[in-house]
Each structure stands twice: as structure tokens, then as C-alpha cells.
Motif scaffolding. Structure first.
Motif, mmCIF file in Angstrom:
data_model
loop_
_atom_site.group_PDB
_atom_site.id
_atom_site.type_symbol
_atom_site.label_atom_id
_atom_site.label_comp_id
_atom_site.label_asym_id
_atom_site.label_seq_id
_atom_site.Cartn_x
_atom_site.Cartn_y
_atom_site.Cartn_z
ATOM 1 N N GLY A 58 0.801 -1.207 0.000
ATOM 2 C CA GLY A 58 0.000 0.000 0.000
ATOM 3 C C GLY A 58 0.836 1.261 0.000
ATOM 4 O O GLY A 58 1.859 1.369 -0.678
ATOM 5 N N ARG A 59 0.405 2.233 0.831
ATOM 6 C CA ARG A 59 1.063 3.532 0.920
ATOM 7 C C ARG A 59 1.265 3.886 2.390
ATOM 8 O O ARG A 59 0.538 3.402 3.266
ATOM 9 C CB ARG A 59 0.227 4.617 0.223
ATOM 10 N N LEU A 61 1.039 5.732 5.964
ATOM 11 C CA LEU A 61 -0.055 6.444 6.625
ATOM 12 C C LEU A 61 0.112 7.948 6.530
ATOM 13 O O LEU A 61 -0.864 8.693 6.652
ATOM 14 C CB LEU A 61 -0.134 6.020 8.092
ATOM 15 N N ALA A 62 1.336 8.410 6.308
ATOM 16 C CA ALA A 62 1.572 9.846 6.173
ATOM 17 C C ALA A 62 0.809 10.434 4.985
ATOM 18 O O ALA A 62 0.508 11.634 4.972
ATOM 19 C CB ALA A 62 3.068 10.115 6.015
ATOM 20 N N ASP A 63 0.479 9.602 4.000
ATOM 21 C CA ASP A 63 -0.259 10.084 2.831
ATOM 22 C C ASP A 63 -1.723 10.348 3.143
ATOM 23 O O ASP A 63 -2.445 10.876 2.295
ATOM 24 C CB ASP A 63 -0.166 9.062 1.691
ATOM 25 N N MET A 64 -2.180 9.976 4.343
ATOM 26 C CA MET A 64 -3.582 10.183 4.714
ATOM 27 C C MET A 64 -3.828 11.559 5.322
ATOM 28 O O MET A 64 -4.925 11.827 5.805
ATOM 29 C CB MET A 64 -4.026 9.113 5.722
ATOM 30 N N GLY A 65 -2.818 12.411 5.327
ATOM 31 C CA GLY A 65 -2.931 13.690 6.030
ATOM 32 C C GLY A 65 -4.157 14.499 5.675
ATOM 33 O O GLY A 65 -4.791 15.108 6.551
ATOM 34 N N THR A 103 6.629 5.186 8.402
ATOM 35 C CA THR A 103 7.125 3.803 8.403
ATOM 36 C C THR A 103 6.009 2.775 8.554
ATOM 37 O O THR A 103 6.281 1.574 8.537
ATOM 38 C CB THR A 103 8.146 3.602 9.540
ATOM 39 N N LEU A 104 4.778 3.213 8.715
ATOM 40 C CA LEU A 104 3.625 2.322 8.757
ATOM 41 C C LEU A 104 2.864 2.457 7.443
ATOM 42 O O LEU A 104 2.420 3.551 7.083
ATOM 43 C CB LEU A 104 2.709 2.661 9.933
ATOM 44 N N TRP A 105 2.722 1.338 6.732
ATOM 45 C CA TRP A 105 2.075 1.342 5.417
ATOM 46 C C TRP A 105 0.723 0.634 5.507
ATOM 47 O O TRP A 105 0.550 -0.315 6.268
ATOM 48 C CB TRP A 105 2.974 0.656 4.385
ATOM 49 N N TRP A 106 -0.223 1.086 4.684
ATOM 50 C CA TRP A 106 -1.602 0.590 4.737
ATOM 51 C C TRP A 106 -2.111 0.354 3.317
ATOM 52 O O TRP A 106 -2.018 1.235 2.459
ATOM 53 C CB TRP A 106 -2.473 1.625 5.461
ATOM 54 N N ASP A 107 -2.641 -0.856 3.081
ATOM 55 C CA ASP A 107 -3.164 -1.182 1.753
ATOM 56 C C ASP A 107 -4.674 -1.378 1.759
ATOM 57 O O ASP A 107 -5.236 -1.903 0.792
ATOM 58 C CB ASP A 107 -2.482 -2.438 1.206
#
Length: 302
Positions: A58-59, A61-65, A103-107
Motif C-alpha cells: 500500500g502507501r 499512513l503519512a499520505d492520509m494527512g 514507516t507504517l504502510w496501509w493497503d
């Protein structure tokens, strides 16, 4: 994901990541390697541009801002994934020291922890400040004492708070006050996370038990009903956790000796202690600890 080391610092971090990757495979095994931990699939430690290739899901978690705070359904799915990451680290007795949204990724289904450049075994000297503000714990910022798996609990709590509120964490004292204003479910989960010292902090396994008690079943998503799990379910969870610990202990004990872990020579005339006896003692201690935790948890529920 490919990572190339151009500086001396990047080379040292790459070397530590490779060593940690080797530890993970030896302790977990190839077939039981969990999707919640990134895995190094190839590397070249020498040459003009050392590099490694690792899995990502995935991407970050910082991309969820721009979507924060998260909707309840997705929030609790991510929280469950973060708690699973903490459980893996606790079982392995590894301290990541750099848990943060990058450093935590979510798909959409699984949270995966990446970047193992700062990992220490629990009990190793912290040596120096590590991690990044505002996610790192107070003891990591000081860089004193010995690494504790509860260092990562603080960082994970800061990430959960950020996803739930859209706000970044601040000082530990301020965070304890801010947690009081959260909704009941989040407040109960994060209680005891933002302490000034790791030894006063709850463990990742305790957070997992809180979450399971809230949902009424292990690994459920969403706030769920408030009904606590039955005694038989708690006993089954404790036994499974014990079996996982024993399997990983055996894998660690049977690892081939590496150049950095050469066992000392035994003094002449001193017989070797049989591994079976040592394993039996460790097994009894682990079983007693699991059963004690189970009894304590049931008494709290009652």
C-alpha cells in the motif's frame, strides 16, 4: 521498494537493516513470516552504491494527512493492524524505535511496518537519541538506559492519536491530559500509553487485550459491542500466544552462529547443560506468566 545508500550514515543504516532482516527470517521462518512486517528480498552491501530491495504494502499512513481524522471504520481497522505490529515486535523482543506515519504502510486491509534501520534487541543500551519527534518516546529522546518494547508502544499511541484526531502528539504530560478528552473507546485504549518512562507504560499485548475485550472477539474491526470475551476464549488466546512464543524461541535457539554472535568457550571440565532442561524451565516460566496475565485480566473484567 529499492533503497540506495549514498552516504556513510545511509550505509550504516542499510547494514543494520540487513542484519535485522536476517534475524527476522531466522526467528520467524520463511513460511510463517507475517505480512505486517516488511521483508528484505535482496541486497548488495558493498560496491559504490550499496542497496537493498524490500516489500511494501500500500502507501504510508503519512499520505492520509488530507483525510484526517479517519472515519471510524477505517480508523479501527488501522488500529487493529498497528496493534498486531506491536504484538509481533513484542514476541520477537525487538524494539523498532522509529514507528511513525512514514514507516507504517496501509493497503486497505493490512498495516505493515517498514524501515528497520534503528532496531535494537530489547535490553540493549539505547546508546543515543533515536526516532523522530513528535512520535518518539521520552526515553528515546534522551537516549539513555536500555531499549524496551514499550518504547514502541508510545510511538504507536502517538500515531493512533494522530489518525483519530488529525492532531500531532506533543509532550508526554500534555498527551495524558489530551487523552482524557477523547471518546470512551479511544480513552480506554490509550490510557497508560503516554508515560514519562517505559517501565510505567502498558505493553503492546495489554493494548491488544483491551481491544479484544472491547470488540468481544480477537481481530474484529470497528468499535463493536462492549461485551467482554468469555473465559474460554481468553484461555484459548493465552495458549495460542504461548505456543507462538515457544515456536519462535526454538527457532531463535536453533539459529546458526554468526560472526557477530560467537559463543564463548566453555571452561575445561565444566559439562554442557542440556538444552531440554533449559527449555523446560523457560516453558514453565512463560506458561506461568501467560496464566497470571489471564487471571488478572479476568479479575479486572469481573
Amino acid at each position: 521498494m529499492q533503497r540506495i545508500a549514498h552516504t556513510d550514515r545511509a550505509r550504516r543504516e542499510l547494514e543494520r537493516t540487513v542484519r535485522t532482516a536476517d534475524v527476522l527470517v531466522r526467528r520467524l521462518g520463511v513460511t510463517r513470516y507475517p505480512p505486517e512486517l516488511s521483508r528484505v528480498v535482496g541486497y548488495r552491501p558493498d560496491g559504490r552504491a550499496p542497496y537493498l530491495v524490500a516489500t511494501r504494502r500500500g502507501r504510508p499512513l503519512a499520505d492520509m494527512g488530507d483525510r484526517l481524522p479517519l472515519e471510524a471504520g477505517e480508523l479501527w481497522a488501522v488500529v487493529d493492524g498497528v496493534l498486531t505490529v506491536l504484538r509481533h515486535l513484542g514476541d520477537l523482543r525487538l524494539v523498532h524505535r522509529d514507528i511513525r506515519p512514514e514507516t507504517l504502510w496501509w493497503d486497505g486491509a493490512t498495516v505493515q511496518l517498514a524501515d528497520f534501520a534503528l532496531v535494537l534487541d530489547e535490553g540493549e543500551p539505547r546508546g543515543a537519541a533515536a526516532g523522530a519527534d513528535p512520535w518518539r518516546s521520552p526515553e528515546q529522546a534522551k537516549g539513555q538506559g536500555r531499549a524496551d518494547c514499550r518504547d514502541d508502544v508510545y510511538s504507536a499511541g502517538a500515531v493512533i492519536f494522530h489518525l483519530a484526531t488529525g492532531e500531532e502528539a506533543t509532550t508526554a504530560a500534555d498527551m495524558r491530559d489530551r487523552v482524557r478528552w477523547l471518546d470512551t473507546t479511544l480513552r480506554n485504549l490509550l490510557d497508560g500509553v503516554f508515560t514519562d518512562e517505559a517501565r510505567h507504560r502498558v505493553t503492546g499485548y495489554a493494548l491488544r487485550l483491551r481491544r479484544d475485550a472491547r470488540t468481544g472477539r480477537a481481530g474484529a474491526q470497528g468499535p463493536g459491542p462492549a461485551a467482554p470475551p468469555r473465559l474460554a476464549e481468553l484461555e484459548q488466546q493465552a495458549r495460542q500466544h504461548f505456543r507462538d512464543l515457544r515456536a519462535r524461541q526454538r527457532a531463535f535457539a536453533q539459529r546458526p552462529p554468526g560472526p557477530a554472535h560467537i559463543p564463548p568457550e566453555r571452561p575445561p571440565g565444566r559439562p554442557a547443560r542440556p538444552f531440554d532442561r533449559q527449555a523446560a524451565v523457560v516453558s514453565m516460566v512463560l506458561l506461568a506468566a501467560c496464566l497470571s496475565m489471564l487471571v488478572l485480566f479476568v479479575s479486572v473484567l469481573n
